[in-house]
Scaffold this active site. Sequence first.
Site, PDB file in Angstrom:
ATOM      1  N   ARG A  36       0.800  -1.229   0.000  1.00 49.39           N
ATOM      2  CA  ARG A  36       0.000   0.000   0.000  1.00 49.39           C
ATOM      3  C   ARG A  36       0.835   1.283   0.000  1.00 49.39           C
ATOM      4  NH1 ARG A  36      -4.592  -0.281   4.498  1.00 49.39           N
ATOM      5  NH2 ARG A  36      -2.877  -1.026   5.802  1.00 49.39           N
ATOM      6  N   ALA A  38       5.024   3.181   1.257  1.00 48.93           N
ATOM      7  CA  ALA A  38       6.481   3.094   1.176  1.00 48.93           C
ATOM      8  C   ALA A  38       6.968   1.834   1.873  1.00 48.93           C
ATOM      9  CB  ALA A  38       7.112   4.328   1.816  1.00 48.93           C
ATOM     10  N   ARG A  73      -7.522  -7.732   6.233  1.00 51.48           N
ATOM     11  CA  ARG A  73      -7.985  -6.877   7.331  1.00 51.48           C
ATOM     12  C   ARG A  73      -7.887  -7.745   8.580  1.00 51.48           C
ATOM     13  NH1 ARG A  73     -12.757  -4.859  10.342  1.00 51.48           N
ATOM     14  NH2 ARG A  73     -12.770  -2.576  10.221  1.00 51.48           N
ATOM     15  N   TYR A 142     -13.320 -11.756  12.245  1.00 52.70           N
ATOM     16  CA  TYR A 142     -12.083 -11.960  11.489  1.00 52.70           C
ATOM     17  C   TYR A 142     -11.972 -13.399  10.989  1.00 52.70           C
ATOM     18  CZ  TYR A 142      -7.067 -12.776  10.760  1.00 52.70           C
ATOM     19  OH  TYR A 142      -5.853 -13.165  10.261  1.00 52.70           O
ATOM     20  N   LYS A 146     -12.196 -15.093   7.176  1.00 57.11           N
ATOM     21  CA  LYS A 146     -11.103 -15.899   6.622  1.00 57.11           C
ATOM     22  C   LYS A 146     -11.614 -17.262   6.149  1.00 57.11           C
ATOM     23  CE  LYS A 146      -7.003 -13.845   6.835  1.00 57.11           C
ATOM     24  NZ  LYS A 146      -6.114 -13.763   5.677  1.00 57.11           N
TER      25      LYS A 146
END
Length: 320
Positions: A36, A38, A73, A142, A146
Site C-alpha cells: 500500500r 512506502a 484486514r 475476522y 477468513k
Amino acid sequence: MTALKILVTGAGGFVGEALVFRLLAEREFSPVAALRGASRLCGLCPVVHFDLTNLKTLPPLDDVQVVIHTAARVHIMDEKSADALAEFRKVNVEGTLRLAKHAVKAGVKRFIFISTIKVNGETTGLGRPFTADDDPKPLDPYSISKYEAELALTQLAKNSGMELVILRPPLVYGPRVKGNFLRLLNALRVGVPLPLGAIHNQRSLVSVENLVSLIIHCIDHPAAANQTFLVSDGEDLSTTQLARRLSKALGNRAILLPVPEWCLNLLASILGKKAAVQRICESLQVDIGKNSELLSWAPPVSTDKALRRTASFYQQELTK
C-alpha cells in the site's frame, strides 16, 4: 533456468516483508512486492501498489506464476463499525476473491492463501491439538471472514484448475513483531511484575522464519496442491514458559507472580477482559504432522533460537 515470478500481497506487512526478503535470497524466485505504501523493499525488487481495501484496483500479473496472498484486514482492538463482519467480509472475502479471479484470468498456476488458526477455533483441550482436517469452528468476525474466503477460493480452484494452498498459522512472532508479543517484550525488559507464574496451558506459536520456510516449501511442491496446512514451531509452550524463555533471551530474569488461573479469570470477569485472559490461560495447540507426511517439512528454526533472534533485534532497535 528462468526464475519463478511470484507476486506477494501485503509485502509491507510483518509476514509479507519477511517473505519477500527470503525470496530475494533465493536464485530460483523473482518476487514482486504488492503493497500500500512506502517500503524497505523499494529498489530491491519490483514494487506495485495494491490496497486490498480498494476494490477498484488490482495488481498486474504479467508472467506471474504464483500469488502468495498475505494481505488482510486483521484484528482491530477498538472496532468501531456497527457491523464488523461486513467490514471484514468486504476486504477478506470480496477483495481476496477478486484477486483470485484476476489470477485465474492471468493464468496463475498456484494461489497460496495465508489464513489463520482461528478458523479451526479459539482453544483446544490440553493435549488435543487441532489438525488441518478438523471441522472449522470460526467464532469472531475476522476468522469467519477468513473461513468464508477459504470456501470461496476452494470453489474457484475446483472450477478453474488453479491450484490452491491454504496455510493457517497461530500467533506469529519474530523481528519487527508488534501487538501483544511486543507488549510482553516491553514488560519483560523493564522488569514489570507479571501475574503469569502459574499458568499450565500449552500454546503453539510460529516464528516468522518457520512460517516463511513453509510458504516457500509450498510454492512448487506437487503434494501441496489443493491442501490445507497448519504450522507451528513444533514445540508448545505454556504462557509461563514463554515469558521465562523470552526473558532469558533478553538476558534478564522475569518477575512472574504465581497468581492462580481462577483468580485471573475472576478478575477478567470483573474488568470485562475475558478474551484477553483466555489467550493467556487457555490452550491452543496444532498438529503439524501432515506437513511432514506430505511435504517432508519440519520447522528449520528452534523455538529458543527464534526467541533469541527476536529479542536481539528488539534490543538493537532500542539503541537506534
